[in-house]
Design a protein around this motif. Structure first.
Motif, PDB file in Angstrom:
ATOM      1  N   SER A 319       0.715  -1.202  -0.020  1.00  0.00           N
ATOM      2  CA  SER A 319       0.034  -0.055  -0.030  1.00  0.00           C
ATOM      3  C   SER A 319       0.817   1.350  -0.012  1.00  0.00           C
ATOM      4  CB  SER A 319      -0.799  -0.164   1.334  1.00  0.00           C
ATOM      5  OG  SER A 319      -0.242   0.086   2.510  1.00  0.00           O
ATOM      6  N   LYS A 320       2.111   1.149   0.467  1.00  0.00           N
ATOM      7  CA  LYS A 320       2.987   2.185   0.282  1.00  0.00           C
ATOM      8  C   LYS A 320       3.966   2.233  -0.840  1.00  0.00           C
ATOM      9  CE  LYS A 320       2.697   2.542   5.314  1.00  0.00           C
ATOM     10  NZ  LYS A 320       3.132   2.673   6.698  1.00  0.00           N
ATOM     11  N   SER A 321       3.808   1.475  -1.874  1.00  0.00           N
ATOM     12  CA  SER A 321       4.711   1.302  -2.923  1.00  0.00           C
ATOM     13  C   SER A 321       4.253   1.590  -4.218  1.00  0.00           C
ATOM     14  CB  SER A 321       5.422  -0.038  -3.030  1.00  0.00           C
ATOM     15  OG  SER A 321       5.882  -0.527  -1.573  1.00  0.00           O
ATOM     16  N   SER A 322       5.216   1.767  -5.191  1.00  0.00           N
ATOM     17  CA  SER A 322       4.657   1.914  -6.684  1.00  0.00           C
ATOM     18  C   SER A 322       5.341   0.901  -7.275  1.00  0.00           C
ATOM     19  CB  SER A 322       5.026   3.460  -6.931  1.00  0.00           C
ATOM     20  OG  SER A 322       6.413   3.575  -7.473  1.00  0.00           O
ATOM     21  N   ALA A 323       4.753   0.778  -8.734  1.00  0.00           N
ATOM     22  CA  ALA A 323       5.307  -0.549  -9.525  1.00  0.00           C
ATOM     23  C   ALA A 323       6.836  -0.023  -9.629  1.00  0.00           C
ATOM     24  CB  ALA A 323       4.731  -0.819 -10.630  1.00  0.00           C
ATOM     25  N   SER A 324       7.247   1.262 -10.145  1.00  0.00           N
ATOM     26  CA  SER A 324       8.378   1.628 -10.527  1.00  0.00           C
ATOM     27  C   SER A 324       9.506   1.380  -9.314  1.00  0.00           C
ATOM     28  CB  SER A 324       8.516   2.990 -11.225  1.00  0.00           C
ATOM     29  OG  SER A 324       7.899   3.932 -10.115  1.00  0.00           O
ATOM     30  N   GLU A 325       8.898   2.060  -8.291  1.00  0.00           N
ATOM     31  CA  GLU A 325       9.882   1.879  -6.881  1.00  0.00           C
ATOM     32  C   GLU A 325      10.170   0.499  -6.598  1.00  0.00           C
ATOM     33  OE1 GLU A 325       8.091   5.703  -4.476  1.00  0.00           O
ATOM     34  OE2 GLU A 325       7.398   3.691  -3.959  1.00  0.00           O
ATOM     35  N   LEU A 326       9.395  -0.624  -6.500  1.00  0.00           N
ATOM     36  CA  LEU A 326       9.540  -1.988  -6.464  1.00  0.00           C
ATOM     37  C   LEU A 326      10.459  -2.495  -7.419  1.00  0.00           C
ATOM     38  CD1 LEU A 326       5.999  -3.116  -5.518  1.00  0.00           C
ATOM     39  CD2 LEU A 326       7.798  -2.875  -3.974  1.00  0.00           C
ATOM     40  N   ILE A 327      10.330  -2.257  -8.464  1.00  0.00           N
ATOM     41  CA  ILE A 327      11.373  -2.810  -9.611  1.00  0.00           C
ATOM     42  C   ILE A 327      12.828  -1.977  -9.425  1.00  0.00           C
ATOM     43  CG2 ILE A 327      11.923  -2.646 -12.101  1.00  0.00           C
ATOM     44  CD1 ILE A 327       8.807  -3.073 -12.495  1.00  0.00           C
ATOM     45  N   ASN A 328      12.749  -0.831  -9.065  1.00  0.00           N
ATOM     46  CA  ASN A 328      13.984  -0.051  -8.988  1.00  0.00           C
ATOM     47  C   ASN A 328      14.914  -0.701  -7.528  1.00  0.00           C
ATOM     48  OD1 ASN A 328      16.025   2.020  -9.601  1.00  0.00           O
ATOM     49  ND2 ASN A 328      15.083   3.025  -7.719  1.00  0.00           N
ATOM     50  N   GLN A 329      13.996  -0.914  -6.542  1.00  0.00           N
ATOM     51  CA  GLN A 329      14.564  -1.402  -5.255  1.00  0.00           C
ATOM     52  C   GLN A 329      14.961  -3.000  -5.708  1.00  0.00           C
ATOM     53  OE1 GLN A 329      11.336  -1.219  -2.399  1.00  0.00           O
ATOM     54  NE2 GLN A 329      11.555   0.906  -2.198  1.00  0.00           N
ATOM     55  N   ALA A 330      14.267  -3.671  -6.317  1.00  0.00           N
ATOM     56  CA  ALA A 330      14.867  -5.329  -6.755  1.00  0.00           C
ATOM     57  C   ALA A 330      16.103  -5.072  -7.490  1.00  0.00           C
ATOM     58  CB  ALA A 330      13.933  -5.867  -7.644  1.00  0.00           C
ATOM     59  N   ASP A 331      16.356  -4.096  -8.549  1.00  0.00           N
ATOM     60  CA  ASP A 331      17.471  -3.835  -9.361  1.00  0.00           C
ATOM     61  C   ASP A 331      18.550  -3.360  -8.440  1.00  0.00           C
ATOM     62  OD1 ASP A 331      18.248  -3.593 -12.241  1.00  0.00           O
ATOM     63  OD2 ASP A 331      18.878  -1.485 -11.524  1.00  0.00           O
ATOM     64  N   ILE A 332      18.369  -2.450  -7.268  1.00  0.00           N
ATOM     65  CA  ILE A 332      19.411  -2.170  -6.608  1.00  0.00           C
ATOM     66  C   ILE A 332      19.823  -3.419  -5.736  1.00  0.00           C
ATOM     67  CG2 ILE A 332      19.845  -0.883  -4.497  1.00  0.00           C
ATOM     68  CD1 ILE A 332      17.988   1.164  -5.574  1.00  0.00           C
ATOM     69  N   ALA A 333      19.039  -4.271  -5.220  1.00  0.00           N
ATOM     70  CA  ALA A 333      19.264  -5.594  -4.399  1.00  0.00           C
ATOM     71  C   ALA A 333      19.979  -6.553  -5.416  1.00  0.00           C
ATOM     72  CB  ALA A 333      18.086  -6.203  -4.042  1.00  0.00           C
ATOM     73  N   LEU A 334      19.478  -6.537  -6.548  1.00  0.00           N
ATOM     74  CA  LEU A 334      20.295  -7.326  -7.546  1.00  0.00           C
ATOM     75  C   LEU A 334      22.040  -6.904  -7.530  1.00  0.00           C
ATOM     76  CD1 LEU A 334      20.498  -9.644  -9.694  1.00  0.00           C
ATOM     77  CD2 LEU A 334      19.606  -8.199 -11.301  1.00  0.00           C
ATOM     78  N   TYR A 335      22.070  -5.657  -7.853  1.00  0.00           N
ATOM     79  CA  TYR A 335      23.224  -4.988  -8.075  1.00  0.00           C
ATOM     80  C   TYR A 335      24.128  -5.333  -6.792  1.00  0.00           C
ATOM     81  CZ  TYR A 335      26.953  -1.415  -9.027  1.00  0.00           C
ATOM     82  OH  TYR A 335      28.128  -0.983  -9.154  1.00  0.00           O
ATOM     83  N   ALA A 336      23.754  -5.462  -5.577  1.00  0.00           N
ATOM     84  CA  ALA A 336      24.468  -5.760  -4.349  1.00  0.00           C
ATOM     85  C   ALA A 336      24.816  -7.190  -4.478  1.00  0.00           C
ATOM     86  CB  ALA A 336      23.450  -5.308  -3.260  1.00  0.00           C
ATOM     87  N   ALA A 337      23.908  -8.078  -5.064  1.00  0.00           N
ATOM     88  CA  ALA A 337      24.169  -9.611  -4.922  1.00  0.00           C
ATOM     89  C   ALA A 337      25.408  -9.646  -5.988  1.00  0.00           C
ATOM     90  CB  ALA A 337      22.954 -10.246  -5.278  1.00  0.00           C
ATOM     91  N   LYS A 338      25.350  -9.083  -7.005  1.00  0.00           N
ATOM     92  CA  LYS A 338      26.644  -9.452  -7.971  1.00  0.00           C
ATOM     93  C   LYS A 338      28.048  -8.780  -7.575  1.00  0.00           C
ATOM     94  CE  LYS A 338      23.776  -9.646 -12.315  1.00  0.00           C
ATOM     95  NZ  LYS A 338      24.637 -10.765 -12.653  1.00  0.00           N
TER      96      LYS A 338
END
Length: 620
Positions: A319-338
């Motif tokens: 309820s406090k997120s937007s689609a673009s924010e969620l995808i962006n956050q997932a992208d940041i987490a993926l970058y950290a994993a790599k």
């Protein structure tokens, strides 16, 4: 679907005809009642109205039946028999529910026995579309229109049905619906893997977020990216790459099951959306399942390929997120994993998000400075042991970091994600380096060479070799005096894109090639056989400690000897102490660079150093 059919012009005409027939039938039924009472009317201008009506009804394309209030058929026309396959005699006195319903819609006998038309529901003009069965077992779509003929009492009321076989129209509509569904599926799904595409992912996230705002709910994201997927395409072809992508999609669907949506958002990147996950443990377990499934071997022709991936995880309040924010956050987490070593999982955190935002700001500032050419140049002199003088300069670009001062901007960037930025930085070093070395030449009358370190970002750029040739010509600088230094780890002879072709082309225009950081552990002596190089630059890691460590000393001696046997010049990088320089001279090394000669200098200080430098005899 009945509404849709009613809007078709042909059907509209049919309905009009049906209404007319109902009117005729009502008149016919009324006429029968009046005749029964022996009431007579004057003949019309057409003669016998009853005969005309009978002729129209018998030749109508629509089936007509008249029923009593309990549904018993009292009369039917020939068209009804043609449509259903039952003769008038077979159905007289029966209810249609007894013989025309399909098995799946069949009513119980007791329900048929108590049937009675509810006149509050069945009124003139009421329509119904129903799947019926002919006498021969064939199914057909029956469009029913009801008409009510009021009697003196409710018991005397008659129900007239117009029956139209609209099977072809329904099938046409179904074909249109199927076509629309196919187009919709194609628009929302990836052709190669069959999972959702970016557009469907975005819509799905919006739906999840919208529904969560009506109550409480969490949303989980798994962002998967394959590690070194390009190697699969380069080594085994795009057909193998496609097989791997289908394998990954299958592994993700298998792990996720009915817990959410899997989408391919481009290349080798996939995202899974988990609705209302139990908690972080469930997401981590799903991530591990995905990584394990992806790691299973993929059979392509006679090969079994293995790939691995990295996963970024996000657990957020929907309820406090937007689609673009969620995808962006997932992208940041993926970058950290790599960054953590690949084949890993990493969670998005607010701290990680703050680091990412800071990085974006820094990169935005770097982009501005790159556009304006606002970088600095450092020049590190190389000294010839045999000529006893400085003979050239290795140059590198430096950038004024907002908080860290002068830094090597290439080290801030990813070799895979920031190719264009790295190419611009290296092009600056080449252009500015040529200008500064040319200026030192004119000031000293010494033909200094220029040495510049380049990466795959520059070597893979379109028309790079031609650009180098043009830049040298414009600067009146012979390509023979330009040394291209290549880190040994970027040259691969067993890969189609191993850059050996570009290296050969650079040699063709006259550039010297140096294999940099040799002995750093990324390559091997075999590279010297296949690479058409001119010199070998020994890694500072090997030089550091040669005066005290026997193993390093013997290894450096072997490298210098190997280079000499292959006709290559050996250059020692990272020479900081006189003891190191003396040993290198003893081993046959002809050129050195490091703190003993000078640290990297600005162009102004490099000119002063050039004029004042003199190596003391006792240093060698």
């Amino acid at each position: 679907m009945a509404d849709y059919l009613a809007n078709v012009p042909l059907e509209f005409l049919t309905v009009c005809l049906g209404v007319a027939l109902v009117t005729f039938v009502i008149g016919y039924a009324g006429g029968r009642q009046l005749l029964a009472r022996e009431r007579t009317f004057p003949p019309s201008e057409f003669g016998n109205d009853t005969a005309i009506l009978k002729l129209v009804v018998e030749h109508a394309h629509e089936g007509l039946i008249m029923q009593d209030i309990y549904g018993h058929i009292e009369w039917s026309n020939p068209a009804y028999s043609r449509i259903t396959g039952y003769s008038a005699e077979e159905i007289l006195g029966r209810r249609p529910q007894e013989f025309i319903l399909t098995p799946e819609n069949q009513l119980q006998p007791e329900d048929i026995d108590v049937f009675r038309f509810d006149l509050s529901k069945f009124q003139s003009g009421t329509e119904e579309l129903i799947l019926n069965r002919r006498k021969n077992g064939e199914y057909f779509w029956n469009q029913l229109t009801f008409a009510v003929v009021d009697g003196e009492t409710e018991e005397d009321t008659k129900i007239i049905l117009i029956c139209r076989d609209v099977t072809s129209q329904v099938e046409h509509v179904k074909e249109l619906e199927d076509a629309r569904n196919r187009l919709k599926h194609q628009a929302e799904h990836d052709d190669l893997t069959g999972v959702a595409n970016r557009a469907r992912l975005s819509a799905h996230l919006q739906e999840q977020i919208a529904s969560a705002r009506e109550g409480e709910g969490k949303i989980g994201i798994l962002h998967l990216d394959l590690d070194h997927f390009k190697d699969v395409n380069d080594s085994h072809g795009h057909g193998a790459g496609d097989a791997v992508l289908r394998h990954v999609a299958k592994a993700m669907r298998s792990a996720l099951g009915d817990k959410g949506l899997v989408a391919r958002i481009g290349g080798d990147e996939f995202i899974a959306v988990v609705s209302n996950p139990v908690g972080p443990e469930q997401l981590e377990a799903l991530g591990n399942q995905v990584l394990q499934g992806v790691a299973e071997p993929v059979k392509v022709d006679h090969h079994h390929l293995r790939v691995a991936g990295s996963v970024g995880l996000v657990l957020a309040d929907a309820s406090k997120s937007s689609a673009s924010e969620l995808i962006n956050q997932a992208d940041i987490a993926l970058y950290a994993a790599k960054k953590s070593g690949r084949s890993q999982q990493a969670w998005y955190t607010e701290a990680l998000g703050a680091q990412y935002r800071q990085r974006r700001q820094i990169l935005a500032r770097l982009d501005q400075d790159l556009e304006a050419g606002d970088l600095s140049l450092l020049m590190e002199p190389q000294y010839s042991v045999t000529l006893r003088q400085i003979v050239g300069y290795e140059v590198s670009a430096q950038w004024l970091h907002p908080s860290e001062g002068l830094v090597d901007p290439v080290k801030l960037l990813s070799s895979q994600e920031d190719v264009k930025r790295i190419e611009k930085i290296e092009r600056f070093a080449l252009n500015r380096g040529l200008a500064e070395v040319k200026r030192l030449r004119e000031a000293s009358n010494v033909p200094f060479f220029l040495s510049v370190n380049l990466t795959g970002a520059s070597l893979r750029s379109q028309g790079f070799v031609e650009a180098v040739d043009r830049i040298c010509n414009e600067a009146a600088f012979l390509p023979n005096d330009l040394v291209i230094e290549l880190d040994e780890k970027i040259i691969r002879f067993d890969e189609p894109d191993g850059l050996t072709g570009v290296v050969e082309d650079l040699g063709q225009i006259g550039c010297k090639i140096a294999l940099d950081r040799f002995g750093g552990g990324h390559g091997g002596a075999g590279q010297l056989i296949y690479l058409d190089a001119d010199m070998v630059k020994i890694s500072p890691d090997l030089i550091n400690g040669i005066e005290n460590e026997d193993n390093k000393r013997e290894l450096v001696k072997s490298v210098i000897r190997l280079a000499a046997n292959l006709g290559l010049e050996a250059v020692a990088n990272g020479v900081d102490r006189p003891e190191q320089a003396a040993l290198l001279q003893e081993f046959g090394c002809t050129r050195i660079q490091g703190k003993m000669i000078s640290e990297p200098l600005s162009p102004r200080l490099a000119e002063r150093h050039m004029r004042e430098f003199e190596l003391q005899e006792e240093a060698l």
